[in-house]
Design an enzyme around this catalytic site. Structure first.
Site, short mmCIF file in Angstrom:
data_model
loop_
_atom_site.label_atom_id
_atom_site.label_comp_id
_atom_site.label_asym_id
_atom_site.label_seq_id
_atom_site.Cartn_x
_atom_site.Cartn_y
_atom_site.Cartn_z
N TYR A 20 0.86 -1.19 0.00
CA TYR A 20 0.00 0.00 0.00
C TYR A 20 0.89 1.23 0.00
O TYR A 20 2.10 1.16 0.20
CB TYR A 20 -0.92 0.00 1.22
CG TYR A 20 -0.18 0.12 2.54
CD1 TYR A 20 0.04 1.37 3.13
CD2 TYR A 20 0.32 -1.01 3.18
CE1 TYR A 20 0.73 1.48 4.32
CE2 TYR A 20 1.02 -0.90 4.37
CZ TYR A 20 1.22 0.34 4.93
OH TYR A 20 1.92 0.46 6.11
N THR A 43 3.70 4.27 12.17
CA THR A 43 4.12 3.54 13.37
C THR A 43 5.63 3.28 13.43
O THR A 43 6.16 3.00 14.50
CB THR A 43 3.39 2.18 13.45
OG1 THR A 43 3.66 1.42 12.26
CG2 THR A 43 1.89 2.39 13.59
N ASP A 44 6.33 3.38 12.30
CA ASP A 44 7.75 3.01 12.30
C ASP A 44 8.58 3.86 13.24
O ASP A 44 9.49 3.36 13.91
CB ASP A 44 8.33 3.09 10.88
CG ASP A 44 7.92 1.91 10.02
OD1 ASP A 44 7.35 0.94 10.56
OD2 ASP A 44 8.17 1.95 8.80
N LYS A 86 7.58 -0.18 19.17
CA LYS A 86 6.99 -1.09 18.20
C LYS A 86 7.69 -2.44 18.29
O LYS A 86 8.92 -2.52 18.22
CB LYS A 86 7.11 -0.52 16.78
CG LYS A 86 6.33 -1.31 15.74
CD LYS A 86 6.37 -0.61 14.38
CE LYS A 86 5.57 -1.39 13.35
NZ LYS A 86 5.54 -0.71 12.04
N GLU A 116 32.69 -1.93 35.18
CA GLU A 116 33.55 -1.37 34.14
C GLU A 116 33.08 0.01 33.68
O GLU A 116 33.87 0.80 33.14
CB GLU A 116 33.62 -2.32 32.95
CG GLU A 116 34.64 -1.92 31.91
CD GLU A 116 34.77 -2.94 30.80
OE1 GLU A 116 35.22 -2.57 29.69
OE2 GLU A 116 34.43 -4.12 31.03
#
Length: 331
Positions: free
Chosen positions: A32, A98-99, A171, A289
């Site tokens: 899409y 949403t990414d 996500k 460390e």
């Protein structure tokens, strides 16, 4: 609904595109194009559902969120700040792919006040797909943004009937509609178009912005650890002018010895180094460390949000590793 009187109580809606405004051209097509539906058309569809809340929409972009970056963040930050200062504005909704939603949400969460609701919402299926989740998610976002109890909770992300705090949201799935998780706190509330329940009291009531926003923030690189990773990965980042490095390390923020030594050398050159993890969940705490090397433990922040916080710290003049650790530890 987009013709609401700006002098009367309303919610501002800032549209950026993404799957929630995407179209496939077929109800069963896999691929899409994101960002095809304008905000006026989108709000018109919502009005047909019987949502009576007064909404005023503005189209900032109509793109996939993989292309969102500093320039659009600056616009959203200014618009959100202005809206929150408007007595007639009850809250703000931002439609977003949403990414990178977790990055935009976290950036705004740290740089705007928490006295009114700010809600980011997206979708995992385009508008014309079978079982599209966009309108339901948006209707849920309206219910959240219109609730006075949403204030004092920072920026919120609404997906799949769940409400996540920006400090926790990420996500976690490529396709499922319940693609987002919250760590370490999980969802902070449950919402449907007809109900809303909060799982606890507001945690930022009366709190203003935590950091000043800068459009041109220092460069921070993320290094993803892998077996056999050579130390020249660090040198490449330094040569590129990075002011900070976030390690997406193995397990508890680990990396090959050569990488750790190179990162310790980078700290001596004035570069802040944060140990995060490529693992989906879990805290990255300080280890012995870290004191000698000058590393910062990311605690609950994954690499993407750790990068945003490190940029904000550097931009706001926080360059001491111990001071930066205090900021990471309060998330």
């Amino acid at each position: 609904m987009n013709n609401a009187d700006i002098r009367s109580p309303h919610i501002k809606v800032f549209a950026t595109g993404g799957t929630i405004a995407g179209v496939a051209g077929s109800a069963t097509r896999r691929d899409y194009r994101p960002g095809q539906i304008g905000i006026d058309d989108f709000l018109g569809e919502l009005a047909a559902m019987g949502i009576e809340t007064a909404l005023i929409g503005s189209q900032f972009a109509n793109i996939g969120s993989e292309d969102i970056g500093p320039a659009l963040w600056a616009q959203l930050h200014q618009a959100t700040t202005d809206a929150l200062a408007d007595d007639a504005c009850r809250g703000v909704i931002i439609t977003h792919g949403t990414d990178t939603a977790e990055e935009t949400a976290f950036l705004l969460d740290q740089t705007v006040s928490a006295d009114k609701p700010v809600v980011i919402v997206g979708a995992m299926r385009p508008a014309d797909a079978v079982g599209s989740d966009g309108l339901r998610n948006f209707a849920n976002a309206v219910r959240v943004a219109d609730d006075p109890d949403a204030a004092g909770r920072g920026v919120l992300l609404v997906m799949s009937d769940r409400i996540f705090a920006a400090r926790d949201a990420r996500k976690a799935h490529t396709e499922m509609t319940d693609a987002f998780k919250g760590f370490p706190r999980g969802p902070v509330g449950h919402v449907t178009p007809t109900s809303l329940e909060w799982f606890g009291p507001a945690w930022r009531a009366g709190e203003g912005a935590r950091y000043r926003f800068f459009e041109d923030m220092p460069k921070v690189s993320i290094l993803y650890a892998y077996a056999g990773m050579p130390a020249d990965n660090v040198a490449d980042a330094l040569d590129g002018g990075t002011a900070g490095i976030v390690l997406a390390g193995f397990g508890h923020g680990n990396a090959p010895r050569g990488i750790r030594d190179a990162l310790a050398d980078a700290v001596k050159q004035g570069v802040l180094v944060v140990r995060s993890s490529r693992v989906d969940e879990g805290l990255v705490d300080r280890e012995p460390e870290d004191d000698d090397a000058g590393f910062i433990a990311a605690r609950a922040l994954g690499p993407a949000r750790a990068r945003i916080l490190l940029q904000l710290l550097l931009a706001n003049g926080i360059t001491d590793p111990a001071r930066a650790q205090e900021e990471f530890s309060r998330r």
